[in-house]
Design an enzyme around this catalytic site. Structure first.
Site, PDB file in Angstrom:
ATOM      1  N   ASP A  91       9.181   3.978   9.572  1.00  0.00           N
ATOM      2  CA  ASP A  91       8.492   3.969   8.286  1.00  0.00           C
ATOM      3  C   ASP A  91       9.566   4.226   7.220  1.00  0.00           C
ATOM      4  O   ASP A  91      10.646   4.739   7.537  1.00  0.00           O
ATOM      5  CB  ASP A  91       7.435   5.088   8.296  1.00  0.00           C
ATOM      6  CG  ASP A  91       6.831   5.341   6.935  1.00  0.00           C
ATOM      7  OD1 ASP A  91       6.435   4.363   6.288  1.00  0.00           O
ATOM      8  OD2 ASP A  91       6.770   6.517   6.521  1.00  0.00           O
ATOM      9  N   ASP A  98       8.900   5.261   3.308  1.00  0.00           N
ATOM     10  CA  ASP A  98       8.567   6.369   2.396  1.00  0.00           C
ATOM     11  C   ASP A  98       8.240   7.621   3.203  1.00  0.00           C
ATOM     12  O   ASP A  98       7.268   7.635   3.949  1.00  0.00           O
ATOM     13  CB  ASP A  98       7.337   5.999   1.546  1.00  0.00           C
ATOM     14  CG  ASP A  98       7.628   4.871   0.575  1.00  0.00           C
ATOM     15  OD1 ASP A  98       8.765   4.786   0.097  1.00  0.00           O
ATOM     16  OD2 ASP A  98       6.707   4.088   0.290  1.00  0.00           O
TER      17      ASP A  98
HETATM   18  P1  B16 Z   1       3.917   0.068  -3.247  1.00  0.00           P
HETATM   19  P2  B16 Z   1       5.221   3.373   3.665  1.00  0.00           P
HETATM   20  C1  B16 Z   1       3.653   3.221   1.500  1.00  0.00           C
HETATM   21  O1  B16 Z   1       4.894   3.103   2.115  1.00  0.00           O
HETATM   22  C2  B16 Z   1       3.477   4.567   0.845  1.00  0.00           C
HETATM   23  O2  B16 Z   1       3.409   5.584   1.838  1.00  0.00           O
HETATM   24  C3  B16 Z   1       2.194   4.584   0.052  1.00  0.00           C
HETATM   25  O3  B16 Z   1       2.047   5.827  -0.585  1.00  0.00           O
HETATM   26  C4  B16 Z   1       2.225   3.457  -0.986  1.00  0.00           C
HETATM   27  O4  B16 Z   1       1.016   3.402  -1.715  1.00  0.00           O
HETATM   28  C5  B16 Z   1       2.437   2.142  -0.258  1.00  0.00           C
HETATM   29  O5  B16 Z   1       3.645   2.202   0.486  1.00  0.00           O
HETATM   30  C6  B16 Z   1       2.492   0.957  -1.196  1.00  0.00           C
HETATM   31  O6  B16 Z   1       3.629   1.036  -1.993  1.00  0.00           O
HETATM   32  O7  B16 Z   1       2.969   0.463  -4.322  1.00  0.00           O
HETATM   33  O8  B16 Z   1       5.371   0.351  -3.555  1.00  0.00           O
HETATM   34  O9  B16 Z   1       3.689  -1.353  -2.767  1.00  0.00           O
HETATM   35  O10 B16 Z   1       4.873   4.816   3.921  1.00  0.00           O
HETATM   36  O11 B16 Z   1       4.429   2.383   4.468  1.00  0.00           O
HETATM   37  O12 B16 Z   1       6.714   3.121   3.704  1.00  0.00           O
HETATM   38 MG    MG Z   2       5.539   7.173   5.025  1.00  0.00          MG
END
Ligand code: B16
Ligand code: MG
Length: 224
Positions: A10, A12
């Protein structure tokens, strides 16, 4: 020896703490709407796509029927612009402790690695961290139809690496992500205090020791 094909990360919250930037950006929008928003509620948004996150926030404030789809798109764009402003501060020093060492050890064994992030900003984040060439594959969030906890994103990563899910490890900081890894039939490593369902768990990335992860993977029996 149990066969091991690949490791899928992952982004984030595992590679870097952009989870906090998402929190700040959503908080700003929620406050504008008069909807309460705190770290506890933010936990529910980790690994959840932008539009699904907005729906959860609106629902929490009982405002789910207040806006048209176009207005919701505009709100999601506004949150994203704020998030991208915060991303300008991100640099290689923001890679979480232990991650570069872990990547080097895995690659040293000739295993492929991928990123499974539902974030449409994943490439920007990887570039800011100087990690744009570190992974063999980065799943393009725009081509993935289902947010975590659906396994689609992890299964896509395995497929692109030529790996069998049951011979692959996924590393996640969110409950939705752990559920996605398990739904895909992979071995789930959790980073964080309360990650029910992880097959192996540590509190912080600094504790991600490749030898220990491999041992836990070796000893794991899916039926137990
Ligand atoms: P964006 P991951 C996710 O990333 C985040 O955990 C989540 O909080 C966020 O809303 C989502 O990506 C979408 O991100 O707005 O930048 O497209 O944890 O899957 O790396
Ligand atoms: Mg994450």
């Amino acid at each position: 020896m149990k066969k091991l094909d690949a490791v899928v990360f992952d982004l984030d919250g595992v590679i870097t703490d952009t989870a906090h930037f998402h929190f700040l950006a959503w908080k700003k929008l929620a406050e504008e709407l008069g909807i309460p928003f705190d770290e506890a509620f933010n936990e529910k948004l980790k690994g959840i796509s932008r539009m699904d996150s907005l729906d959860l926030i609106l629902h929490n404030g009982n405002q789910q029927d207040r806006f048209t789809d176009q207005e919701k798109e505009e709100m999601a764009d506004r949150k994203n612009r704020h998030y991208q402003e915060l991303l300008k501060k991100l640099g290689p020093d923001d890679i979480l402790p232990g991650i570069l060492e872990l990547i080097a050890e895995i690659k040293g064994e000739g295993l492929p690695i991928a990123i499974a992030s539902v974030s449409k900003n994943a490439q920007t984040v990887l570039e800011a961290l100087d990690l744009e060439t570190a992974f063999d594959y980065v799943v393009d969030a725009a081509t993935v139809r289902n947010s975590k906890p659906d396994p689609e994103i992890f299964l896509t990563a395995c497929e692109k690496l030529g790996a069998l899910p049951e011979h692959s490890i996924g590393i996640e900081d969110a409950l939705a992500g752990i559920a996605a890894i398990k739904a895909g039939g992979m071995f789930a490593v959790g980073v964080g205090p309360a990650l029910d369902g992880a097959d192996y768990r540590v509190d912080t990335t600094a504790e991600l020791d490749w030898g220990r992860i491999k041992k836990a993977y070796e000893n794991f029996s899916p039926g137990l």
